[in-house]
Design an enzyme around this catalytic site. Structure first.
Site, PDB file in Angstrom:
ATOM      1  N   SER A 130      25.257   0.680   1.368  1.00 36.00           N
ATOM      2  CA  SER A 130      25.153   1.223   0.015  1.00 36.00           C
ATOM      3  C   SER A 130      26.282   2.212  -0.304  1.00 36.00           C
ATOM      4  CB  SER A 130      23.787   1.880  -0.185  1.00 36.00           C
ATOM      5  OG  SER A 130      23.567   2.835   0.821  1.00 36.00           O
TER       6      SER A 130
ATOM      7  N   ASP B 248      18.121  12.036  -2.653  1.00 42.62           N
ATOM      8  CA  ASP B 248      19.248  11.250  -2.148  1.00 42.62           C
ATOM      9  C   ASP B 248      20.369  12.218  -1.781  1.00 42.62           C
ATOM     10  OD1 ASP B 248      21.395   9.656  -1.604  1.00 42.62           O
ATOM     11  OD2 ASP B 248      21.312   8.480  -3.449  1.00 42.62           O
TER      12      ASP B 248
ATOM     13  N   HIS C   5      24.282   9.162  -0.900  1.00 45.28           N
ATOM     14  CA  HIS C   5      25.253   8.654  -1.884  1.00 45.28           C
ATOM     15  C   HIS C   5      25.769   9.825  -2.706  1.00 45.28           C
ATOM     16  CE1 HIS C   5      22.176   5.512  -1.081  1.00 45.28           C
ATOM     17  NE2 HIS C   5      23.288   4.918  -0.688  1.00 45.28           N
TER      18      HIS C   5
END
Ligand code: NAG
Ligand code: NAG
Ligand code: NAG
Ligand code: NAG
Ligand code: NAG
Length: 445
Positions: free
Chosen positions: A172, A420, A423
């Site tokens: 990702s 998160d 990212h």
């Protein structure tokens, strides 16, 4: 290490696609026209000053000298001659800049480059749109230790990849970087989504086209680069099965169509995995209750899969292969503690060192690139390292955190809420990865 669990997907995902081209208003057309006129004029003025100086100080009859001196100072790229831009080569030999070491320098507005809603970035990375109140994380630029890193220039990038297929392959973080690139290019050039996989919320296989320059940009989900099953296909599964004798099908089948490939992997090597070579189980990592199988850790599988991918890409064809080094996460507490990553400033110099495991993964990437590069012998494909480990390590403030959710505190502060911290926000520090990628692409061998 919960830090390495890719965040689960949440909420209903709405998608409006294909994404319309930006810059349609007549006022913005006028502005960009004026910009072009002004910058063309400036370019001419600067160049004539330089030429004047050179002619004054250099003996007549040395045109080669003049040309090479000019080239030392400028690499002028022109997207169809419409978007002139100048690069200051910034000290040192041209092409020798090392972007690995450096520091983040406060620069107001440097990373405020696009609106992630307009380029349809993944919802969980649209920090501003999700209501993140602080925006200071957008006011930093990466200053390499011994040279300059020019700000991203969409015209220079798209000119460098005209007619090409630019593919991002990996986990990702590959997706995070491809979306950054689409947003950066998309703020200057029209584009549309060509293809997306049937599970749009996961964004595993997407492809965009930039028709003015016949450029295709794709992302391929292959978190181990190698063929895999289990958790990589269905996140509810307890573990991965990885086959060290075969590359993941989807990207390797398309490999011959790829002119520029960015490989980005690493975060999945912590997750419980059983490694196979053909039908034989050759080891595992982090799997409990499996007798008679050795834990082979994460470094060897990381190296083997990278080597296999590089052999496939570098061995044939004439392409640029770029290996992104590991970009670490910044979970400080449990993954569902809403305060697990709440910093609003980068680490200060000396406050944080690159971790031992991260450093080792980075070294492996460097070694494998050096080996592949030596094997290609300067002919055919070119192999580069996109070394982001240090610059990413220093940016705990650049992740969405709880702002991976839209308006997370709408109903008060919950006790448990997924963050998160892996990212990066879009826009955000991952745009710097693409600033460096551009410099690698325009650098001479
Ligand atoms: C094992 O996997 C778990 C769950 O993904 C992870 O939190 C942990 O860090 C891993 N441990 C090691 C030693 O890799
Ligand atoms: C970004 O674009 C969306 C959709 O066009 C708009 O609603 C929003 O206000 C914009 N955000 C900013 C910060 O300009
Ligand atoms: C566009 O690029 C592809 C390769 O990616 C090439 O095969 C094709 O001929 C190009 N088309 C045009 C119109 O330049
Ligand atoms: C897999 O098996 C082949 C054939 O025995 C061998 O050459 C190769 O090195 C093995 N790969 C790994 C990663 O162990
Ligand atoms: C590879 O492509 C580059 C740029 O397109 C070209 O200069 C070079 O000659 C090519 N090399 C081979 C071996 O085809």
């Amino acid at each position: 290490m919960a830090a390495c669990e890719p965040p689960r997907h949440h909420g209903a995902t709405r998608l409006s696609c294909p994404t319309p081209a930006t810059t349609t208003g007549s006022s913005s057309n006028l502005c960009s026209f004026l910009n072009r006129v002004v910058s063309t004029w400036l370019l001419c003025a600067v160049l004539s000053l330089v030429v004047f100086n050179l002619l004054w100080f250099y003996p007549i009859g040395a045109p080669l000298n003049v040309a090479s001196t000019l080239l030392q100072y400028f690499t002028a790229t022109s997207g169809e001659g419409k978007h002139p831009s100048i690069y200051w080569s910034g000290g040192g030999e041209e092409g020798s800049c090392d972007y690995s070491e450096g520091r983040w320098v406060a620069t107001a507005g440097h990373a405020r480059r696009y609106n992630a809603t307009e380029c349809n970035a993944k919802e969980s990375e649209r920090c501003i749109g999700n209501g993140r109140p602080d925006t200071g994380y957008l006011d930093w630029r990466w200053q390499p230790a011994s040279c300059e890193l020019p700000a991203f220039d969409a015209a220079a990038f798209i000119a460098a990849v005209r007619g090409k297929h630019v593919a991002f392959v990996g986990d990702s973080m590959a997706r995070n970087q491809v979306e950054s690139l689409v947003c950066l290019l998309g703020s200057a050039f029209p584009y549309h989504l060509v293809y997306r996989d049937p599970r749009p919320s996961e964004r595993r296989f997407w492809r965009w086209a930039f028709p003015t320059h016949n450029v295709t940009v794709s992302v391929y989900w292959a978190p181990f680069l190698a063929r895999s099953a289990g958790k990589t296909d269905d996140y509810r599964q307890p573990r991965n099965l990885v086959y060290l004798d075969a590359l993941a099908k989807r990207w390797s089948a398309d490999a011959d169509t790829m002119d520029v490939v960015v490989l980005s992997q690493g975060h999945w090597f912590w997750i419980p995995t059983i490694y196979h070579n053909g039908s034989e189980v050759i080891g595992m990592h982090n799997v409990t209750g499996l007798k008679h199988t050795d834990d082979i850790g994460l470094f060897s599988p990381y190296r083997w899969t990278l080597r296999m991918a590089l052999e496939r890409l570098v061995g044939s064809g004439n392409r640029t292969v770029v290996v992104a080094t590991f970009s670490p996460s910044h979970f400080k507490k449990a993954w569902d503690d809403p305060t697990t990553c709440t910093r609003t400033r980068p680490y200060e110099e000396g406050e944080k060192e690159v971790g031992g495991i991260e450093g080792e993964l980075r070294s492996i990437a460097m070694e494998e690139v050096a080996t592949a590069s030596a094997r290609s012998g300067g002919r055919g494909s070119r192999v580069e390292v996109l070394d982001v480990t240090k610059l990413a390590t220093m940016r705990p403030d650049g992740h969405p955190g709880v702002y991976m959710h839209h308006d997370p505190f709408a109903r008060g502060v919950p006790k448990r809420l997924q963050s998160d911290c892996l990212h990066f926000c879009l826009p955000g520090p991952v745009d710097t990865f693409n600033e460096i990628l551009l410099q690698l692409l325009i650098r001479k061998r």
